[in-house]
Design a protein around this motif. Structure first.
Motif: not given
Ligand SMILES: [Zn+2]
Length: 121
Positions: A53-58, A75-80
């Motif tokens: 889970v991305c700690p920035h956007c979940g 790397l989170c593909h949702s928030c980059k």
């Molecule tokens: Zn993210």
């Protein structure tokens, strides 16, 4: 050539105070070195217990993104945004390694003052 017997012989010649210092140093190496690795793996396991889970956007669309200073990055593909195992944790912004914090905790448990604990680590 130094060998174990000569080291033990040298230790026997030390004062009790110096022997205690050596015991503390060996304890730090043996116990806290491996303990820190256990704590690190526990934190990773807990963080990713429900998948990455991305700690920035979940977001859950995460991939590995190489290593920086020996630490895996993602790397989170949702928030980059990228992150590491300890991003958004107290350990992330600390300049001291986890082993030092564990040793500091040991000092506090032993009743050392903050000043003495800080001087010990
Ligand atoms: Zn993210």
């Amino acid at each position: 050539m130094t060998n174990l017997n000569s080291i033990l012989s040298d230790i026997n010649k030390l004062s009790n105070h110096d022997k205690e210092i050596i015991i503390d140093a060996i304890e730090e190496i043996l116990m806290f070195g491996s303990c820190a690795l256990d704590v690190e793996s526990d934190i990773k396991e807990h963080r990713f217990s429900k998948g990455r889970v991305c700690p920035h956007c979940g977001g859950h669309d995460i991939c590995r993104y190489g290593k920086s200073q020996g630490k895996q990055r993602y790397l989170c593909h949702s928030c980059k945004k990228t992150f590491a195992d300890f991003t958004s944790s107290p350990a992330y912004n600390s300049k001291k390694p986890l082993e030092k914090w564990l040793l500091y905790a040991k000092c506090m448990i032993n009743g050392y003052s903050v000043r003495k604990s800080a001087a010990t680590i």
